[in-house]
Scaffold this motif. Sequence first.
Motif, PDB file in Angstrom:
ATOM      1  N   SER A  30      -2.983  -3.417  -2.611  1.00 38.91           N
ATOM      2  CA  SER A  30      -2.823  -2.036  -2.154  1.00 38.91           C
ATOM      3  C   SER A  30      -1.764  -1.270  -2.936  1.00 38.91           C
ATOM      4  N   ARG A  36      -5.876  -3.048  -8.289  1.00 33.89           N
ATOM      5  CA  ARG A  36      -6.722  -1.974  -7.745  1.00 33.89           C
ATOM      6  C   ARG A  36      -7.776  -1.558  -8.766  1.00 33.89           C
ATOM      7  N   GLY A  49      -9.860   2.591  -4.550  1.00 31.95           N
ATOM      8  CA  GLY A  49      -8.926   2.025  -3.590  1.00 31.95           C
ATOM      9  C   GLY A  49      -9.588   1.514  -2.324  1.00 31.95           C
ATOM     10  N   ASP A  51     -11.489  -1.056   0.357  1.00 31.91           N
ATOM     11  CA  ASP A  51     -11.185  -2.398   0.830  1.00 31.91           C
ATOM     12  C   ASP A  51     -11.856  -3.416  -0.088  1.00 31.91           C
ATOM     13  N   ALA A 117      -2.662   0.585   3.688  1.00 32.99           N
ATOM     14  CA  ALA A 117      -3.928   0.959   3.052  1.00 32.99           C
ATOM     15  C   ALA A 117      -4.925   1.317   4.150  1.00 32.99           C
TER      16      ALA A 117
END
Length: 125
Positions: A30, A36, A49, A51, A117
């Motif tokens: 995160s 990322r 970004g 999950d 996040a």
Amino acid sequence: MKAIRRFTVRPVLPDPLRPLAGLAHNLRWSWHEPTRALFDSLAPGGPSGADPVRVLGSLEGPRLAALAADEEFLARLRAAAEELDTYLHAPRWYQRELGAGEPPAGIAYFSPEFGVAAALPQYSG
């Protein structure tokens, strides 16, 4: 109608892609930009970004096979996995400062209660 059960489908990752599971299940993704970017490249056109566990679950076999054969992607994956391993196991400031001294009797943990996040549920109240 209310659901009786929920099922989570997780793909079986090819051997070269196995480190993705460890990266996805550690919250470091995160705030670690290279990790990322690695997950963002798995599903181009998907939300940035997102999950990573959900992203991995959405990948189909042909995409996984293509990634497992992509040497440039595998090099980035190895680098991210090695960085995570170093991050988790290298001595930190506290361990260096403590040296061979006596460990503390207790440690306090304070939760700032802010979202890390969007993939994580947030509690406040």
